[in-house]
Write an enzyme that holds these catalytic residues in place. Structure first.
Site, PDB file in Angstrom:
ATOM      1  N   ASP A   1      -5.128  -2.069  -0.959  1.00 48.09           N
ATOM      2  CA  ASP A   1      -5.403  -2.578   0.386  1.00 48.09           C
ATOM      3  C   ASP A   1      -5.526  -4.103   0.381  1.00 48.09           C
ATOM      4  OD1 ASP A   1      -6.252  -3.119   2.885  1.00 48.09           O
ATOM      5  OD2 ASP A   1      -8.069  -1.895   2.792  1.00 48.09           O
TER       6      ASP A   1
ATOM      7  N   TYR B   1       4.687  -4.589  24.382  1.00 54.03           N
ATOM      8  CA  TYR B   1       4.659  -5.472  23.210  1.00 54.03           C
ATOM      9  C   TYR B   1       3.983  -6.813  23.526  1.00 54.03           C
ATOM     10  CZ  TYR B   1       5.448  -6.768  18.492  1.00 54.03           C
ATOM     11  OH  TYR B   1       5.206  -7.104  17.190  1.00 54.03           O
TER      12      TYR B   1
ATOM     13  N   LYS C   1      -0.502 -10.818  18.016  1.00 52.40           N
ATOM     14  CA  LYS C   1       0.509 -11.810  17.599  1.00 52.40           C
ATOM     15  C   LYS C   1       0.173 -13.196  18.168  1.00 52.40           C
ATOM     16  CE  LYS C   1       3.202  -9.136  15.129  1.00 52.40           C
ATOM     17  NZ  LYS C   1       3.183  -9.240  13.657  1.00 52.40           N
TER      18      LYS C   1
ATOM     19  N   LEU D   1       2.357  -7.882   6.516  1.00 51.24           N
ATOM     20  CA  LEU D   1       1.654  -6.593   6.601  1.00 51.24           C
ATOM     21  C   LEU D   1       1.849  -5.984   7.986  1.00 51.24           C
ATOM     22  CD1 LEU D   1      -1.844  -7.424   5.034  1.00 51.24           C
ATOM     23  CD2 LEU D   1       0.156  -6.466   3.900  1.00 51.24           C
ATOM     24  N   ALA D   2       2.047  -4.675   8.015  1.00 53.82           N
ATOM     25  CA  ALA D   2       2.000  -3.934   9.285  1.00 53.82           C
ATOM     26  C   ALA D   2       1.118  -2.730   8.989  1.00 53.82           C
ATOM     27  CB  ALA D   2       3.391  -3.499   9.707  1.00 53.82           C
TER      28      ALA D   2
ATOM     29  N   TYR E   1       0.876  -1.178   0.000  1.00 51.85           N
ATOM     30  CA  TYR E   1       0.000   0.000   0.000  1.00 51.85           C
ATOM     31  C   TYR E   1       0.905   1.216   0.000  1.00 51.85           C
ATOM     32  CZ  TYR E   1      -4.818   1.572   0.831  1.00 51.85           C
ATOM     33  OH  TYR E   1      -6.083   2.076   0.703  1.00 51.85           O
TER      34      TYR E   1
HETATM   35  P1  NAI Z   1       6.957  -2.101   7.465  1.00 50.21           P
HETATM   36  O1  NAI Z   1       6.179  -0.925   7.951  1.00 50.21           O
HETATM   37  O2  NAI Z   1       8.353  -1.875   7.033  1.00 50.21           O
HETATM   38  O3  NAI Z   1       6.195  -2.794   6.213  1.00 50.21           O
HETATM   39  C1  NAI Z   1       4.812  -2.937   6.155  1.00 50.21           C
HETATM   40  C2  NAI Z   1       4.397  -3.396   4.772  1.00 50.21           C
HETATM   41  O4  NAI Z   1       2.971  -3.587   4.772  1.00 50.21           O
HETATM   42  C3  NAI Z   1       4.679  -2.399   3.643  1.00 50.21           C
HETATM   43  O5  NAI Z   1       5.044  -3.115   2.466  1.00 50.21           O
HETATM   44  C4  NAI Z   1       3.330  -1.719   3.414  1.00 50.21           C
HETATM   45  O6  NAI Z   1       3.135  -1.178   2.103  1.00 50.21           O
HETATM   46  C5  NAI Z   1       2.417  -2.895   3.651  1.00 50.21           C
HETATM   47  N1  NAI Z   1       1.030  -2.526   4.007  1.00 50.21           N
HETATM   48  C6  NAI Z   1       0.592  -1.818   5.074  1.00 50.21           C
HETATM   49  N2  NAI Z   1      -0.759  -1.741   5.045  1.00 50.21           N
HETATM   50  C7  NAI Z   1      -1.163  -2.424   3.943  1.00 50.21           C
HETATM   51  C8  NAI Z   1      -2.433  -2.707   3.375  1.00 50.21           C
HETATM   52  N3  NAI Z   1      -3.566  -2.308   3.932  1.00 50.21           N
HETATM   53  N4  NAI Z   1      -2.447  -3.395   2.202  1.00 50.21           N
HETATM   54  C9  NAI Z   1      -1.306  -3.812   1.598  1.00 50.21           C
HETATM   55  N5  NAI Z   1      -0.083  -3.602   2.117  1.00 50.21           N
HETATM   56  C10 NAI Z   1      -0.023  -2.914   3.268  1.00 50.21           C
HETATM   57  O7  NAI Z   1       6.835  -3.201   8.598  1.00 50.21           O
HETATM   58  P2  NAI Z   1       7.810  -4.336   9.180  1.00 50.21           P
HETATM   59  O8  NAI Z   1       8.435  -3.821  10.407  1.00 50.21           O
HETATM   60  O9  NAI Z   1       8.631  -4.929   8.117  1.00 50.21           O
HETATM   61  O10 NAI Z   1       6.722  -5.399   9.665  1.00 50.21           O
HETATM   62  C11 NAI Z   1       6.324  -6.494   8.879  1.00 50.21           C
HETATM   63  C12 NAI Z   1       5.956  -7.647   9.805  1.00 50.21           C
HETATM   64  O11 NAI Z   1       7.146  -8.025  10.531  1.00 50.21           O
HETATM   65  C13 NAI Z   1       4.910  -7.268  10.858  1.00 50.21           C
HETATM   66  O12 NAI Z   1       4.076  -8.368  11.079  1.00 50.21           O
HETATM   67  C14 NAI Z   1       5.746  -7.007  12.100  1.00 50.21           C
HETATM   68  O13 NAI Z   1       5.046  -7.193  13.298  1.00 50.21           O
HETATM   69  C15 NAI Z   1       6.834  -8.071  11.910  1.00 50.21           C
HETATM   70  N6  NAI Z   1       8.047  -7.847  12.688  1.00 50.21           N
HETATM   71  C16 NAI Z   1       8.664  -6.620  12.712  1.00 50.21           C
HETATM   72  C17 NAI Z   1       9.763  -6.411  13.521  1.00 50.21           C
HETATM   73  C18 NAI Z   1      10.443  -5.078  13.588  1.00 50.21           C
HETATM   74  O14 NAI Z   1      11.253  -4.860  14.515  1.00 50.21           O
HETATM   75  N7  NAI Z   1      10.194  -4.168  12.655  1.00 50.21           N
HETATM   76  C19 NAI Z   1      10.311  -7.487  14.369  1.00 50.21           C
HETATM   77  C20 NAI Z   1       9.664  -8.756  14.178  1.00 50.21           C
HETATM   78  C21 NAI Z   1       8.554  -8.904  13.400  1.00 50.21           C
END
Ligand code: NAI
Length: 398
Positions: free
Chosen positions: A111, A234, A243, A139-140, A74
């Site tokens: 979305d 968290y 989670k 997704l986040a 998105y």
């Molecule tokens: P990020 O914010 O870098 O990436 C989120 C992604 O989701 C992006 O590609 C964005 O375009 C997409 N997105 C958001 N809303 C959307 C929607 N409605 N439709 C389509 N795409 C959508 O996030 P991050 O940190 O890489 O997180 C990804 C996963 O990894 C999450 O589940 C998070 O909890 C998990 N995670 C993150 C950690 C961290 O420290 N950042 C640690 C461990 C797990």
């Protein structure tokens, strides 16, 4: 036009296309120095493919597995002379490399929670690609409108009781105490609806129904646990409840996939990294600044790319350099949660304040990493040069 960072709290509202491309190229170069995955997936669907762990999953799929990919995200294209969002520029940069090396590379911007985007993905897999071996759910998102049209809003709050903790103002570099009110039951429910496993399950059941998962297909979703310092916000917070739901969903999906396709579903518990999503969680940026310093000093620091390469190597090459907690959960956070690392974190946590922030933690590195997410402060980029902001994607599906 020259582009400068414009930071507003935990977001930067501008992005630099050349800097974003430099980040992507740096990650690609790193993957290219690693071995190709011995038993790679051929076609990969990545939900949340444009930044953070999802982008890393797509880069490893393209460059470490030579897979065809369909990425869903998105993101905002450039309009009226304003920069696109970083995930847009990241995807443009990766697309160039993927197409040059002959990989199929399609993207859908919209979305992922919606029925419309789900139908588009089904059509794209059928018409442009093929059934998938791997579905990455990364997704986040702050909100979700489900198939019946109800919108849910996630919050980042403790659930049990009020939580008072040190935190940092990432603009000013000031450490202060913050008090976070406990979430209501309704807020917990809404967060679980957004960040829990309901949508992941809907995706996998739809793809299976449509015959778009190959036999022995894998699906993986990402989670986080972290240390005691962050548990109130968290693991025991609203996001942790979501989670936990994701974890239960993995078990249900694993039974379903193993019975129908001899497939597997699992959660990968990853380490804390600086991403747009993690920057928004109270307390976490201060923890991340301390953690970075300790992991770097001990030679244990990994970024998204290194974590995902390690994950995929275990899943698709037999080299399991991670801890298997159960059939449906693997732990990539072993280095972060190493007792010697966490003892050091705790010690510093007691002492840290505004005056010693930059010596006791890698706060400067944190700030730089944050700006790099938006393409700023990247090595080798001439920020004085005029840049063209309008970067079309060649294989963006309508
Ligand atoms: P990020 O914010 O870098 O990436 C989120 C992604 O989701 C992006 O590609 C964005 O375009 C997409 N997105 C958001 N809303 C959307 C929607 N409605 N439709 C389509 N795409 C959508 O996030 P991050 O940190 O890489 O997180 C990804 C996963 O990894 C999450 O589940 C998070 O909890 C998990 N995670 C993150 C950690 C961290 O420290 N950042 C640690 C461990 C797990």
């Amino acid at each position: 036009m020259k582009i400068q960072p414009k930071v507003r709290g935990f977001i930067c509202i501008t992005a630099h296309p050349e800097g974003c491309a430099a980040n992507v190229h740096r990650q690609i170069e790193w993957v290219r120095l690693q071995e190709l995955l011995p038993k790679p997936p051929k076609t990969v669907l990545i939900l949340g493919a444009s930044t953070g762990y999802g982008l890393a999953s797509r880069i490893v799929s393209v460059c470490g597995a030579k897979a065809d990919t369909l990425g869903v995200f998105y993101e905002r294209p450039s309009v009226n002379g304003k920069p696109a969002s970083p995930g847009w520029y990241n995807t443009v940069a990766l697309e160039v490399v993927a197409l040059r090396t002959g990989r199929k590379f399609y993207s859908i911007n919209g979305d992922a929670f919606s029925s419309d985007i789900k139908s588009k993905v089904v059509r794209a897999l059928r018409e442009k690609l093929s059934p998938v071996d791997l579905v990455v759910y990364s997704l986040a998102a702050p909100r979700r409108t489900d198939a019946s049209g109800v919108t849910y809003q996630s919050v980042l709050k403790p659930t049990k009781q009020v939580f008072t903790s040190k935190t940092v103002n990432t603009d000013k570099g000031e450490v202060f105490e913050t008090t976070l009110e406990a979430a209501t039951d309704e807020e917990v429910l809404q967060t679980v609806k957004v960040m829990g496993g309901e949508d992941w399950e809907a995706w996998i059941r739809l793809l299976a129904k449509e015959g778009l998962l190959v036999p022995k297909a894998t699906t993986v979703a990402y989670s986080y646990i972290g240390p005691e310092i962050t548990w109130p916000i968290y693991q025991f917070g609203t996001i942790g409840r979501a989670k936990a739901h994701l974890m239960e969903t993995a078990q249900r999906l694993h039974s379903f996939l193993s019975e129908t396709l001899q497939g597997r579903a699992l959660i990968s518990v990853n380490k804390a990294v600086v991403t747009q999503a993690s920057s928004a969680i109270p307390v976490v940026p201060l923890y991340n600044s301390i953690l970075r310093k300790i992991l770097q000093e001990k030679g244990l620091e990994e970024d998204c790319m290194q974590q995902i390469y390690r994950l995929f190597s275990g899943l698709f090459g037999g080299k399991e350099d991670w801890v298997r907690e159960s059939e449906t959960c693997v732990r990539l956070d072993d280095r972060e949660l190493n007792p010697s690392v966490q003892e050091e974190v705790k010690r510093i946590w007691q002492q840290i304040n505004t005056e010693n922030l930059r010596t006791l933690s890698d706060f400067d590195g944190y700030q730089k990493k944050f700006l790099q997410l938006f393409g700023f402060e990247c090595e080798g980029v001439n920020y004085e040069a005029d840049v063209n902001l309008d970067r079309p994607m060649r294989h963006l599906l309508p």
